[in-house]
Design a protein around this motif. Structure first.
Motif, short mmCIF file in Angstrom:
data_model
loop_
_atom_site.label_atom_id
_atom_site.label_comp_id
_atom_site.label_asym_id
_atom_site.label_seq_id
_atom_site.Cartn_x
_atom_site.Cartn_y
_atom_site.Cartn_z
N HIS A 1 -6.05 -5.08 -8.60
CA HIS A 1 -5.89 -6.52 -8.69
C HIS A 1 -5.87 -6.99 -10.14
O HIS A 1 -6.41 -6.34 -11.03
N ARG B 1 -7.03 -5.27 -0.30
CA ARG B 1 -8.25 -5.40 -1.10
C ARG B 1 -8.55 -4.13 -1.91
O ARG B 1 -9.28 -4.18 -2.91
N ASP B 2 -7.99 -2.99 -1.50
CA ASP B 2 -8.25 -1.73 -2.19
C ASP B 2 -7.19 -1.38 -3.23
O ASP B 2 -7.30 -0.35 -3.90
N LEU B 3 -6.18 -2.21 -3.37
CA LEU B 3 -5.15 -2.00 -4.38
C LEU B 3 -5.60 -2.61 -5.71
O LEU B 3 -6.52 -3.43 -5.74
N GLN C 1 1.32 4.09 -3.02
CA GLN C 1 1.12 5.52 -2.81
C GLN C 1 2.28 6.33 -3.39
O GLN C 1 2.08 7.38 -4.00
N GLY D 1 0.81 -1.21 0.00
CA GLY D 1 0.00 0.00 0.00
C GLY D 1 0.85 1.26 0.00
O GLY D 1 0.57 2.22 -0.73
N ILE E 1 -3.54 1.71 3.33
CA ILE E 1 -4.40 1.16 2.28
C ILE E 1 -4.29 -0.36 2.32
O ILE E 1 -3.20 -0.92 2.24
N SER E 2 -5.42 -1.01 2.42
CA SER E 2 -5.43 -2.47 2.54
C SER E 2 -5.23 -3.11 1.18
O SER E 2 -5.44 -2.49 0.12
N VAL F 1 -6.73 3.14 -8.97
CA VAL F 1 -7.91 2.67 -8.23
C VAL F 1 -8.35 3.82 -7.32
O VAL F 1 -7.54 4.66 -6.93
N PRO F 2 -9.64 3.88 -6.96
CA PRO F 2 -10.15 5.00 -6.15
C PRO F 2 -9.41 5.21 -4.84
O PRO F 2 -9.24 6.37 -4.40
N ALA F 3 -8.96 4.14 -4.20
CA ALA F 3 -8.31 4.28 -2.89
C ALA F 3 -7.02 5.08 -2.95
O ALA F 3 -6.54 5.59 -1.93
#
Length: 313
Positions: A199, A195-197, A75, A71, A192-193, A157-159
């Motif tokens: 894939h 699952r939010d990266l 970033q 994460g 950031i986890s 991705v949105p995160a």
């Protein structure tokens, strides 16, 4: 009243001799470095003390950093992607892309990862990225071979969205309004986890990673092989242009020397006259000191004509 005319970008005699050689050249190599991107106004990703936040590039650009905190790594690279997309290819990028349509035996080797050559329309089969690209992504799963080129989605991705207000000091708008340095640690980065990266769309479980060469990784074998085959299959190399780089470290230095061994004359475009190739300058070479965005379109003009400004249309 005294004349205020500016001196020519390139001395007339040097421009003439280079242009004549370029026109007669059939096999050409070009090596690109960070100085070319500087002409687009691309800021460094490092702040005060050579840091991004509190991290050095060696802290983040490694397989071990990725294994520890993907994460955080994303970033860092999302910020670099965002900054690269905030500037435009300059006229040198465009001129080099145009040269590919006039000289079939022209191959560009780039040490840059910023995607500006691709956005300028440089054909991918004529552009070999020695260090990969911020805008290529690949699956980090060992067994999955998924790769995607030229993913310019920002954020990917949105995160990873960078706010445009003052809540995050790494945003362009915040830096402009508050004049803060990107290494400022006054605002914590979010966690950031996984699952939010991003894939992998192919294997569905692997996390996509930036398609750049990290410290501790080998240069891409397919790229090196293509470049070596181009050089070995060419009976003669007429010209190698070295733009925005000193070409003093491997493999850049070896390409200059190899091209020379096949008869190439060397043309260097660089702001600093001290940034010569490791083997130095020889009789018959050219050194064009100054801004690549001005010089490259001028020295290629006799073959490609006038170079327009960048347009996304």
């Amino acid at each position: 009243m005294a004349s205020t005319a500016r001196p020519p970008v390139v001395p007339a005699d040097e421009l003439k001799s280079f242009s004549e050689h370029l026109q007669s050249s059939t096999t050409i190599l070009t090596l690109l470095g960070a100085g070319l991107s500087a002409s687009s106004g691309l800021p460094t990703f490092r702040g005060a003390g050579g840091l991004w936040r509190t991290h050095t590039a060696q802290d983040l650009a490694t397989p071990w950093a990725w294994a520890r905190d993907p994460g955080l790594v994303w970033q860092f690279y999302n910020y670099r992607r965002h900054m690269a997309l905030s500037v435009q290819p300059n006229r040198a990028h465009i001129a080099l892309a145009n040269l590919t349509h006039h000289k079939p035996g022209f191959l560009t080797l780039s040490q840059n990862v910023d995607g500006l050559s691709q956005r300028a329309g440089h054909p991918l089969d004529k552009l070999k990225l020695l260090h990969g690209s911020l805008f290529d992504v690949k699956c980090s799963d060992f067994w999955c071979k998924y790769k995607e080129q030229n993913n310019f989605t920002d954020p990917i991705v949105p995160a990873l969205a960078i706010p445009t207000d003052e809540t995050d000091i790494t945003s362009n708008e915040a830096r402009r309004t508050r004049e803060l340095d990107i290494s400022d640690t006054g605002v914590d980065l979010p966690e950031i986890s996984l699952r939010d990266l991003p894939h992998c769309p192919e294997c569905k479980h692997g996390v996509l990673r930036p398609g750049v060469v990290w410290f501790g990784e080998a240069l891409p074998a397919d790229v090196i092989s293509t470049v070596d085959n181009f050089i070995q299959s060419s009976p003669k190399i007429d010209l190698i242009m070295v733009i925005g780089t000193s070409a003093s470290v491997y493999p850049a230095a070896s390409y200059v020397d190899t091209a020379r061994a096949k008869g190439a004359r060397v043309a260097v475009v660089n702001m600093d006259r001290n940034d010569e190739p490791a083997s130095g300058m020889m009789e018959g070479d050219w050194f064009f000191a100054g801004d690549a965005a001005q010089i490259v379109p001028e020295i290629l003009k006799s073959v490609i004509g006038e170079t327009p400004e960048y347009s996304e249309l």
